[in-house]
Design a protein around this motif. Structure first.
Motif, PDB file in Angstrom:
ATOM      1  N   LEU A   1       0.822  -1.200   0.000  1.00 15.22           N
ATOM      2  CA  LEU A   1       0.000   0.000   0.000  1.00 15.22           C
ATOM      3  C   LEU A   1       0.860   1.256   0.000  1.00 15.22           C
ATOM      4  O   LEU A   1       0.569   2.222  -0.715  1.00 15.22           O
ATOM      5  N   ASP A   2       1.919   1.241   0.786  1.00 10.99           N
ATOM      6  CA  ASP A   2       2.828   2.391   0.816  1.00 10.99           C
ATOM      7  C   ASP A   2       3.512   2.596  -0.529  1.00 10.99           C
ATOM      8  O   ASP A   2       3.547   3.698  -1.085  1.00 10.99           O
ATOM      9  N   THR A   3       4.083   1.535  -1.061  1.00 16.73           N
ATOM     10  CA  THR A   3       4.910   1.658  -2.262  1.00 16.73           C
ATOM     11  C   THR A   3       4.089   1.985  -3.500  1.00 16.73           C
ATOM     12  O   THR A   3       4.580   2.647  -4.414  1.00 16.73           O
TER      13      THR A   3
ATOM     14  N   SER B   1      -5.746  14.594   3.658  1.00 13.07           N
ATOM     15  CA  SER B   1      -4.459  15.249   3.435  1.00 13.07           C
ATOM     16  C   SER B   1      -4.083  16.049   4.667  1.00 13.07           C
ATOM     17  O   SER B   1      -4.952  16.564   5.392  1.00 13.07           O
ATOM     18  N   ALA B   2      -2.776  16.184   4.917  1.00 15.74           N
ATOM     19  CA  ALA B   2      -2.298  16.983   6.042  1.00 15.74           C
ATOM     20  C   ALA B   2      -2.690  18.447   5.895  1.00 15.74           C
ATOM     21  O   ALA B   2      -2.828  19.176   6.875  1.00 15.74           O
TER      22      ALA B   2
ATOM     23  N   THR C   1       1.253  11.704   0.319  1.00 15.79           N
ATOM     24  CA  THR C   1       2.556  11.056   0.191  1.00 15.79           C
ATOM     25  C   THR C   1       2.966  10.331   1.462  1.00 15.79           C
ATOM     26  O   THR C   1       3.510   9.219   1.412  1.00 15.79           O
ATOM     27  N   SER C   2       2.692  10.941   2.613  1.00 14.54           N
ATOM     28  CA  SER C   2       3.064  10.352   3.904  1.00 14.54           C
ATOM     29  C   SER C   2       1.881  10.432   4.859  1.00 14.54           C
ATOM     30  O   SER C   2       1.796  11.352   5.685  1.00 14.54           O
ATOM     31  N   PRO C   3       0.928   9.501   4.735  1.00 15.26           N
ATOM     32  CA  PRO C   3      -0.236   9.525   5.621  1.00 15.26           C
ATOM     33  C   PRO C   3       0.197   9.501   7.089  1.00 15.26           C
ATOM     34  O   PRO C   3       1.090   8.743   7.474  1.00 15.26           O
TER      35      PRO C   3
END
Length: 347
Positions: A46-48, A99-100, A159-161
């Protein structure tokens, strides 16, 4: 141009019935707090494949069996995306982009969810066209907050949850918003697919994972308390109240035996004759040089009683159905151009 070869097949379905592999779906009951949870790890599939993805396709088949659908989560990756059913009276759904910098909601138009019927919900984000679109049963239904048609710009996935990024089906992951109904064939890919290339019927063949697939659940385990993400062969666990399931919950339902007759309506696309049939046989002939790929027969209760596949360039088929009792049946013919439905009366 070569003339297409007309192939006439004489098939006695009594002897050539195909026993297809059982096709299961996953069933959820909000009163039991049922959900599926896939525990993610850093740098997993999931990350990649999803973190920072600018193009993606998210799709799910969902059959709500309760009219109370307001804010019930169908699927969610924590702090990245979700598909949620919304507003009992408006019968719509929305896509959440986490999103952040702030969350974004993309709505559907009104009355696109059918209760007690299968709905194919799709989200396609395309960076080349700078668009994100919602589809229900093959039709674009992107809408504004009032249900009017609208357009939305592309939304790249976070990009970085932040925090835990588990994937959930049937609930939000926070112990709320549980779903009641059935779910099948969930797929998430990091590419923008064309809606015309996706499944058009719940009975279509299962997808197969490829290098762009991050999540794929066909739910054909049929038993037990795990479901496999076919994109990485890792297990997700089925959970209930207090994270433990007790005997009595129903998880697995055999789709092959429970196709709803509400999905069946009479359309064109081929000729079926004689109808009524008195000698327990009939002929199917396609129009516009369509090639017959598969024929299914359902009884009046919606149970499939026969399924037969055919080779290429089959334009006309003669079927013997001596095993059918007198009554009304539904004949579903799949060709290279689509699916057609007709009623058959057997005397």
């Amino acid at each position: 141009m070569k003339k297409q070869l007309l192939t006439i097949l004489i098939v006695t379905m009594f002897t050539l019935v195909t026993n297809a592999q059982d096709d299961y779906v996953l069933q959820f009951d909000a009163s039991n707090s049922q959900r599926l949870r896939y525990l993610t790890t850093e740098h997993d599939v999931l990350d990649t494949k999803l973190n920072g993805a600018t193009d993606y396709t998210i799709e799910v088949w969902v059959k709500p069996t309760s009219t109370e659908i307001n804010n019930t989560v169908v699927l969610k990756r924590w702090n990245q995306f979700a598909i949620t059913l919304y507003q009992d009276d408006k019968k719509r759904f929305y896509f959440t982009h986490y999103s952040a910098s702030g969350n974004k909601f993309v709505n559907s138009q009104y009355n696109v969810i059918n209760i007690n019927e299968w709905n194919h919900l799709v989200v396609i984000c395309n960076s080349n066209t700078n668009s994100i679109k919602l589809f229900a049963n093959g039709v674009e239904v992107t809408g504004d907050s009032l249900g009017n048609p609208t357009t939305e710009g592309a939304l790249a996935l976070e990009t970085s949850p932040i925090g835990t990024n588990n994937f959930y089906i049937g609930a939000s992951g926070s112990g709320t918003s549980y779903f009641t109904g059935q779910v099948d064939k969930i797929r998430v890919k990091n590419e923008a697919l064309n809606i015309g290339d996706l499944q058009s019927d719940i009975t279509d063949a299962d997808y197969i994972a490829d290098s762009n697939t991050a999540i794929l659940y066909n739910f054909n385990e049929g038993a037990g308390l795990i479901a496999v993400n076919e994109a990485d062969s890792q297990n997700a666990s089925l959970q209930c109240s207090s994270n433990d399931c007790i005997s009595g919950e129903t998880w697995w339902v055999n789709l092959s035996e429970t196709l709803s007759t509400k999905k069946i309506s009479e359309t064109g696309g081929f000729s079926l004759y004689p109808n009524p049939t008195e000698n327990k046989s009939f002929t199917i002939e396609t129009t516009n040089n369509e090639s017959i790929q598969q024929i299914e027969i359902y009884d009046a209760l919606g149970k499939r009683v026969n399924k037969t596949a055919f080779k290429e360039n089959t334009l006309l088929v003669h079927l013997g159905v001596e095993f059918l009792k007198s009554g009304i049946y539904i004949v579903k013919t799949k060709t290279n151009k689509g699916i057609s439905i007709k009623k058959l009366i057997v005397k």
